[in-house]
Scaffold this motif. Structure first.
Motif, PDB file in Angstrom:
ATOM      1  N   ILE A   8      57.311  15.672  -3.308  1.00  0.00           N
ATOM      2  CA  ILE A   8      57.058  15.672  -1.870  1.00  0.00           C
ATOM      3  C   ILE A   8      55.582  15.887  -1.562  1.00  0.00           C
ATOM      4  O   ILE A   8      55.090  15.414  -0.551  1.00  0.00           O
ATOM      5  N   SER A   9      54.853  16.590  -2.422  1.00  0.00           N
ATOM      6  CA  SER A   9      53.405  16.734  -2.215  1.00  0.00           C
ATOM      7  C   SER A   9      52.735  15.372  -2.302  1.00  0.00           C
ATOM      8  O   SER A   9      51.885  15.022  -1.482  1.00  0.00           O
ATOM      9  N   GLY A  10      53.127  14.598  -3.307  1.00  0.00           N
ATOM     10  CA  GLY A  10      52.577  13.254  -3.443  1.00  0.00           C
ATOM     11  C   GLY A  10      53.023  12.335  -2.335  1.00  0.00           C
ATOM     12  O   GLY A  10      52.226  11.554  -1.793  1.00  0.00           O
ATOM     13  N   ALA A  11      54.314  12.431  -1.941  1.00  0.00           N
ATOM     14  CA  ALA A  11      54.861  11.529  -0.923  1.00  0.00           C
ATOM     15  C   ALA A  11      54.245  11.779   0.446  1.00  0.00           C
ATOM     16  O   ALA A  11      53.825  10.842   1.133  1.00  0.00           O
ATOM     17  N   THR A  12      54.194  13.055   0.862  1.00  0.00           N
ATOM     18  CA  THR A  12      53.624  13.358   2.182  1.00  0.00           C
ATOM     19  C   THR A  12      52.125  13.076   2.212  1.00  0.00           C
ATOM     20  O   THR A  12      51.605  12.579   3.218  1.00  0.00           O
ATOM     21  N   SER A  13      51.432  13.369   1.121  1.00  0.00           N
ATOM     22  CA  SER A  13      49.992  13.079   1.054  1.00  0.00           C
ATOM     23  C   SER A  13      49.748  11.580   1.116  1.00  0.00           C
ATOM     24  O   SER A  13      48.777  11.120   1.735  1.00  0.00           O
ATOM     25  N   PHE A  14      50.621  10.814   0.478  1.00  0.00           N
ATOM     26  CA  PHE A  14      50.515   9.356   0.486  1.00  0.00           C
ATOM     27  C   PHE A  14      50.594   8.822   1.916  1.00  0.00           C
ATOM     28  O   PHE A  14      49.800   7.964   2.323  1.00  0.00           O
ATOM     29  N   VAL A  15      51.545   9.343   2.696  1.00  0.00           N
ATOM     30  CA  VAL A  15      51.701   8.915   4.090  1.00  0.00           C
ATOM     31  C   VAL A  15      50.476   9.296   4.911  1.00  0.00           C
ATOM     32  O   VAL A  15      49.961   8.496   5.703  1.00  0.00           O
ATOM     33  N   VAL A  16      49.983  10.518   4.727  1.00  0.00           N
ATOM     34  CA  VAL A  16      48.803  10.973   5.471  1.00  0.00           C
ATOM     35  C   VAL A  16      47.594  10.110   5.155  1.00  0.00           C
ATOM     36  O   VAL A  16      46.852   9.691   6.054  1.00  0.00           O
ATOM     37  N   LEU A  17      47.387   9.822   3.880  1.00  0.00           N
ATOM     38  CA  LEU A  17      46.222   9.021   3.472  1.00  0.00           C
ATOM     39  C   LEU A  17      46.321   7.587   3.976  1.00  0.00           C
ATOM     40  O   LEU A  17      45.311   6.995   4.393  1.00  0.00           O
ATOM     41  N   LEU A  18      47.527   7.013   3.967  1.00  0.00           N
ATOM     42  CA  LEU A  18      47.709   5.668   4.524  1.00  0.00           C
ATOM     43  C   LEU A  18      47.396   5.651   6.022  1.00  0.00           C
ATOM     44  O   LEU A  18      46.771   4.716   6.529  1.00  0.00           O
ATOM     45  N   THR A  19      47.828   6.702   6.712  1.00  0.00           N
ATOM     46  CA  THR A  19      47.553   6.808   8.145  1.00  0.00           C
ATOM     47  C   THR A  19      46.051   6.914   8.396  1.00  0.00           C
ATOM     48  O   THR A  19      45.509   6.262   9.300  1.00  0.00           O
ATOM     49  N   LEU A  20      45.378   7.723   7.597  1.00  0.00           N
ATOM     50  CA  LEU A  20      43.925   7.867   7.744  1.00  0.00           C
ATOM     51  C   LEU A  20      43.204   6.555   7.442  1.00  0.00           C
ATOM     52  O   LEU A  20      42.208   6.214   8.098  1.00  0.00           O
ATOM     53  N   ALA A  21      43.713   5.807   6.464  1.00  0.00           N
ATOM     54  CA  ALA A  21      43.119   4.498   6.153  1.00  0.00           C
ATOM     55  C   ALA A  21      43.293   3.531   7.328  1.00  0.00           C
ATOM     56  O   ALA A  21      42.379   2.752   7.646  1.00  0.00           O
ATOM     57  N   PHE A  22      44.458   3.584   7.975  1.00  0.00           N
ATOM     58  CA  PHE A  22      44.704   2.741   9.155  1.00  0.00           C
ATOM     59  C   PHE A  22      43.750   3.120  10.290  1.00  0.00           C
ATOM     60  O   PHE A  22      43.148   2.248  10.928  1.00  0.00           O
ATOM     61  N   ILE A  23      43.606   4.421  10.545  1.00  0.00           N
ATOM     62  CA  ILE A  23      42.700   4.884  11.605  1.00  0.00           C
ATOM     63  C   ILE A  23      41.271   4.472  11.293  1.00  0.00           C
ATOM     64  O   ILE A  23      40.531   4.021  12.176  1.00  0.00           O
ATOM     65  N   ASN A  24      40.888   4.582  10.026  1.00  0.00           N
ATOM     66  CA  ASN A  24      39.518   4.272   9.616  1.00  0.00           C
ATOM     67  C   ASN A  24      39.193   2.793   9.772  1.00  0.00           C
ATOM     68  O   ASN A  24      38.064   2.421  10.131  1.00  0.00           O
ATOM     69  N   SER A  25      40.184   1.933   9.514  1.00  0.00           N
ATOM     70  CA  SER A  25      39.929   0.490   9.557  1.00  0.00           C
ATOM     71  C   SER A  25      40.178  -0.127  10.935  1.00  0.00           C
ATOM     72  O   SER A  25      39.543  -1.112  11.306  1.00  0.00           O
ATOM     73  N   ARG A  26      41.095   0.444  11.727  1.00  0.00           N
ATOM     74  CA  ARG A  26      41.485  -0.175  12.992  1.00  0.00           C
ATOM     75  C   ARG A  26      41.038   0.592  14.241  1.00  0.00           C
ATOM     76  O   ARG A  26      40.944  -0.007  15.309  1.00  0.00           O
ATOM     77  N   MET A  27      40.771   1.893  14.107  1.00  0.00           N
ATOM     78  CA  MET A  27      40.494   2.680  15.304  1.00  0.00           C
ATOM     79  C   MET A  27      39.106   3.319  15.287  1.00  0.00           C
ATOM     80  O   MET A  27      38.229   2.930  16.056  1.00  0.00           O
ATOM     81  N   VAL A  28      38.902   4.271  14.394  1.00  0.00           N
ATOM     82  CA  VAL A  28      37.636   5.028  14.355  1.00  0.00           C
ATOM     83  C   VAL A  28      37.125   5.067  12.915  1.00  0.00           C
ATOM     84  O   VAL A  28      37.662   5.815  12.093  1.00  0.00           O
TER      85      VAL A  28
ATOM     86  N   SER B  70      59.505   9.662   5.108  1.00  0.00           N
ATOM     87  CA  SER B  70      59.960   8.923   6.282  1.00  0.00           C
ATOM     88  C   SER B  70      59.804   9.741   7.559  1.00  0.00           C
ATOM     89  O   SER B  70      59.372   9.223   8.596  1.00  0.00           O
ATOM     90  N   VAL B  71      60.165  11.025   7.489  1.00  0.00           N
ATOM     91  CA  VAL B  71      60.028  11.897   8.653  1.00  0.00           C
ATOM     92  C   VAL B  71      58.562  12.017   9.056  1.00  0.00           C
ATOM     93  O   VAL B  71      58.223  11.955  10.240  1.00  0.00           O
ATOM     94  N   GLN B  72      57.681  12.178   8.054  1.00  0.00           N
ATOM     95  CA  GLN B  72      56.255  12.254   8.356  1.00  0.00           C
ATOM     96  C   GLN B  72      55.770  10.956   8.996  1.00  0.00           C
ATOM     97  O   GLN B  72      54.961  10.978   9.939  1.00  0.00           O
ATOM     98  N   SER B  73      56.280   9.824   8.517  1.00  0.00           N
ATOM     99  CA  SER B  73      55.898   8.525   9.082  1.00  0.00           C
ATOM    100  C   SER B  73      56.363   8.397  10.525  1.00  0.00           C
ATOM    101  O   SER B  73      55.626   7.884  11.384  1.00  0.00           O
ATOM    102  N   LEU B  74      57.591   8.845  10.818  1.00  0.00           N
ATOM    103  CA  LEU B  74      58.109   8.788  12.184  1.00  0.00           C
ATOM    104  C   LEU B  74      57.299   9.671  13.126  1.00  0.00           C
ATOM    105  O   LEU B  74      57.039   9.303  14.278  1.00  0.00           O
ATOM    106  N   ILE B  75      56.899  10.839  12.642  1.00  0.00           N
ATOM    107  CA  ILE B  75      56.074  11.740  13.459  1.00  0.00           C
ATOM    108  C   ILE B  75      54.736  11.086  13.781  1.00  0.00           C
ATOM    109  O   ILE B  75      54.249  11.146  14.916  1.00  0.00           O
TER     110      ILE B  75
END
Length: 230
Positions: free
Chosen positions: A55-75, A188-193
């Motif tokens: 779960i450490s790897g899974a939740t971190s993976f979701v967070v990092l993907l989200t940050l990559a999306f923000i970095n490339s599409r938003m800020v 999945s829960v982290q992604s939905l949040i």
């Protein structure tokens, strides 16, 4: 490796992190970040003590993907290559822990380093946008660990020793849910949040409060319910 080498690497990376973020001149920011970092490091380490690598790897993976999306599409807030290297590393941690028998144990220092990698990118974003609400990206990790540690302190248990009763492990051992499914549920829960956060961005502070209250109540219920199961 010896504990000395592990902790020198971990706390040395924190010093480099503070230097790059250039927060020494802001005592309030420095104090808040120090408390946040130490808290998350402890949470990741508690998971490592209990052998909770998936779960450490899974939740971190979701967070990092989200940050990559923000970095490339938003800020744009950080070198894109940093995030993608970190994403690959967290994916490898998930991949080698996909089976019941783990093949890549990060340990306390490894878990701490993963926390530093995630927090560094997250805090770069917060400093640039002056928006602390981005901390919601780590809500699953934070609430999960806080409730588990609080329950063990309430039971007067030694939180620095492996107990094998982390919520993740209780879902597997007493809820009879396969560990891969539990890890997928966490991610999945982290992604939905995260999705809800972006959809309700104008109301993000109210959303953040609601999510925190809901998850605290949910995890408290899971702690007491799962521990009563035979």
């Amino acid at each position: 490796m010896s504990k000395l080498i592990q902790h020198l690497a971990l706390w040395g990376s924190l010093l480099f992190m503070f230097n790059d973020l250039d927060i020494y001149n802001d005592s309030i920011c420095c104090s808040f970040l120090l408390v946040l970092i130490v808290s998350v490091l402890i949470m990741y380490s508690f998971r490592a003590i209990d052998g909770v690598n998936r779960i450490s790897g899974a939740t971190s993976f979701v967070v990092l993907l989200t940050l990559a999306f923000i970095n490339s599409r938003m800020v744009p807030f950080i070198d894109e290559m940093y995030l993608w290297i970190a994403i690959v590393l967290s994916f490898l941690l998930i991949f080698f822990n996909i089976k019941y028998r783990s093949r890549a144990l990060g340990g306390e220092a490894g878990a701490g380093m993963l926390a530093v990698i995630v927090l560094f990118a997250l805090w770069k974003l917060i400093l640039l946008t002056n928006d602390v609400s981005y901390l919601i990206l780590m809500v699953v990790c934070v609430i999960d660990s806080i409730v588990t540690v609080a329950y063990r302190i309430f039971r007067r248990e030694n939180v620095f020793e492996s107990e094998g009763r982390h919520i993740y492990q209780l879902l597997v051992s007493r809820g009879n849910i396969p560990p891969i499914i539990v890890s997928f549920l966490y991610a999945s829960v982290q992604s939905l949040i995260v999705a809800g956060y972006f959809i309700l961005f104008p109301y993000r502070w109210l959303y953040m409060v609601c999510v925190l209250v809901m998850f605290i109540l949910l995890y408290m219920y899971l702690e007491f319910y799962l521990r009563k199961l035979n």
